[in-house]
Design a protein around this motif. Structure first.
Motif, PDB file in Angstrom:
ATOM      1  N   GLU A 123       0.824  -1.218   0.000  1.00  0.00           N
ATOM      2  CA  GLU A 123       0.000   0.000   0.000  1.00  0.00           C
ATOM      3  C   GLU A 123       0.854   1.262   0.000  1.00  0.00           C
ATOM      4  O   GLU A 123       0.389   2.323  -0.426  1.00  0.00           O
ATOM      5  CB  GLU A 123      -0.955  -0.008   1.200  1.00  0.00           C
ATOM      6  N   ASP A 145      -1.964   6.807   4.634  1.00  0.00           N
ATOM      7  CA  ASP A 145      -3.271   6.472   4.063  1.00  0.00           C
ATOM      8  C   ASP A 145      -3.332   4.964   3.843  1.00  0.00           C
ATOM      9  O   ASP A 145      -2.805   4.440   2.858  1.00  0.00           O
ATOM     10  CB  ASP A 145      -3.454   7.213   2.738  1.00  0.00           C
ATOM     11  N   SER A 176      -5.780   1.220   4.028  1.00  0.00           N
ATOM     12  CA  SER A 176      -7.145   0.702   3.932  1.00  0.00           C
ATOM     13  C   SER A 176      -7.645   0.291   5.318  1.00  0.00           C
ATOM     14  O   SER A 176      -6.860   0.000   6.220  1.00  0.00           O
ATOM     15  CB  SER A 176      -7.189  -0.495   2.987  1.00  0.00           C
ATOM     16  N   GLU A 177      -8.961   0.243   5.461  1.00  0.00           N
ATOM     17  CA  GLU A 177      -9.553  -0.147   6.737  1.00  0.00           C
ATOM     18  C   GLU A 177      -9.182  -1.577   7.105  1.00  0.00           C
ATOM     19  O   GLU A 177      -8.935  -1.880   8.269  1.00  0.00           O
ATOM     20  CB  GLU A 177     -11.081   0.006   6.677  1.00  0.00           C
ATOM     21  N   GLN A 178      -9.151  -2.466   6.116  1.00  0.00           N
ATOM     22  CA  GLN A 178      -8.785  -3.853   6.399  1.00  0.00           C
ATOM     23  C   GLN A 178      -7.359  -3.942   6.922  1.00  0.00           C
ATOM     24  O   GLN A 178      -7.084  -4.667   7.883  1.00  0.00           O
ATOM     25  CB  GLN A 178      -8.930  -4.715   5.153  1.00  0.00           C
ATOM     26  N   ARG A 185      -5.713  -1.574   8.447  1.00  0.00           N
ATOM     27  CA  ARG A 185      -5.698  -0.997   9.795  1.00  0.00           C
ATOM     28  C   ARG A 185      -6.153  -2.036  10.829  1.00  0.00           C
ATOM     29  O   ARG A 185      -5.620  -2.094  11.939  1.00  0.00           O
ATOM     30  CB  ARG A 185      -6.596   0.239   9.855  1.00  0.00           C
TER      31      ARG A 185
END
Length: 319
Positions: free
Chosen positions: A49, A164, A166-168, A170
């Motif tokens: 990411e 920045d 992704s929620e997954q 995190r």
């Protein structure tokens, strides 16, 4: 102890009544757990990411900032320190620093973060490494990949990631503190560099710098690794854990509640995956055996010991 609402939310009777949430074989479930919770794999997800979009731009900016800073002329001792990093590949260094910083989702002391990152420079002198990495973080802060915070003149500096992600990812980072017990029998260990886990190996000797290739009682480690355990669901629904000492600060209270929240997530997960688990084991440099575990272990607090029992139950007779 843990707030009752927390226990109810994370480990409800409804969750306990559920059987396995998948028809996968235990070994396949274990592989999925390791790819989800193992920090070695999560580091790879973070790097992926970081390689695109705004994060990649921050790495490029960070390399430019450090390159300019490294080329500067300062006082004698600082110039001597910077001479040791003239050959470092800055793109790789900045990426690895950002990977580590990605785990700082809540404010942590700047000194603590610096100490964790100092070893990445490879200095033989630890104070010099700590000073240099702290200066690097001050320079890299201009990328907005993280904040260095000082809420008031008397407060200590703290650091928090702004990458920045992704929620997954995190969520994966949130649960990357320690691998849960295995849900399939561990691999047999036949040398001092085996872990029992399916996707990674590490030293069987506890403590940094203590590894050796001498004789270890691998047969005992294998024997202990193969003992199936289960969580006592009735116990966990009836009692709360209590901290070992008084929680005197807001930070201590927050850390305790975070530990409880993570623990009950793993309790629920393991029950839903069949409630049959295996702890791996290591030895210290004096040969004493320890179970490997953080949220779930046979050698933790009284509460942690009480919540575990043998999975293969037998009626004891003749006592």
């Amino acid at each position: 102890g843990a707030p009752r609402a927390l226990v109810d939310a994370q480990f409800s009777q409804e969750n306990l009544s559920m059987t396995t949430v998948t028809h996968m074989l235990p070994r396949d479930v274990q592989l999925a757990n390791e790819y989800r919770f193992n920090k070695k794999h999560i580091d790879g997800y973070i790097r992926k990411e970081l390689s695109t979009g705004a994060n990649a731009a921050k790495i490029t900016q960070g390399v430019q900032l450090l390159s300019k800073w490294r080329a500067g002329d300062y006082y004698t001792s600082k110039n001597a320190r910077l001479a040791q990093i003239q050959d470092l590949e800055l793109s790789e260094l900045v990426t690895e620093l950002f990977v580590s910083i990605a785990y700082v989702q809540r404010e942590e002391l700047f000194t603590s973060v610096s100490a964790q990152l100092a070893s990445k420079l490879g200095f033989s002198d630890k104070p010099e490494a700590l000073t240099t990495i702290a200066e690097m973080l001050a320079v890299l802060c201009e990328t907005d990949a993280f904040d260095i915070i000082k809420p008031n003149p008397q407060a200590s500096l703290s650091l928090c990631s702004r990458l920045d992600l992704s929620e997954q990812l995190r969520e994966y980072i949130e649960n990357a503190t320690f691998l849960p017990p295995m849900v399939c029998p561990p691999n047999y260990v036949d040398n001092n560099r085996k872990s029992g886990y399916l996707t990674h190996n590490d030293s069987l000797v506890l403590g940094r710098g203590n590894h050796h290739e001498g004789d270890l009682c691998l047969d005992i480690i294998n024997l202990q690794n193969q003992i199936p355990l289960q969580l006592d669901k009735q116990f966990l629904c009836s009692f709360n854990a209590a901290p070992k000492h008084a929680l005197d600060t807001a930070e201590q209270i927050e850390q305790w509640h975070l530990f409880q929240k993570q623990s009950y997530k793993f309790f629920t997960l393991l029950v839903q995956q069949g409630n049959r688990m295996y702890l791996t084991h290591k030895v210290d440099k004096r040969g004493r055996l320890y179970s490997v575990g953080y949220h779930i272990t046979t050698q933790g607090s009284a509460f942690q010991k009480a919540m575990l029992e043998l999975a293969d139950e037998e009626i004891v007779e003749g006592v």
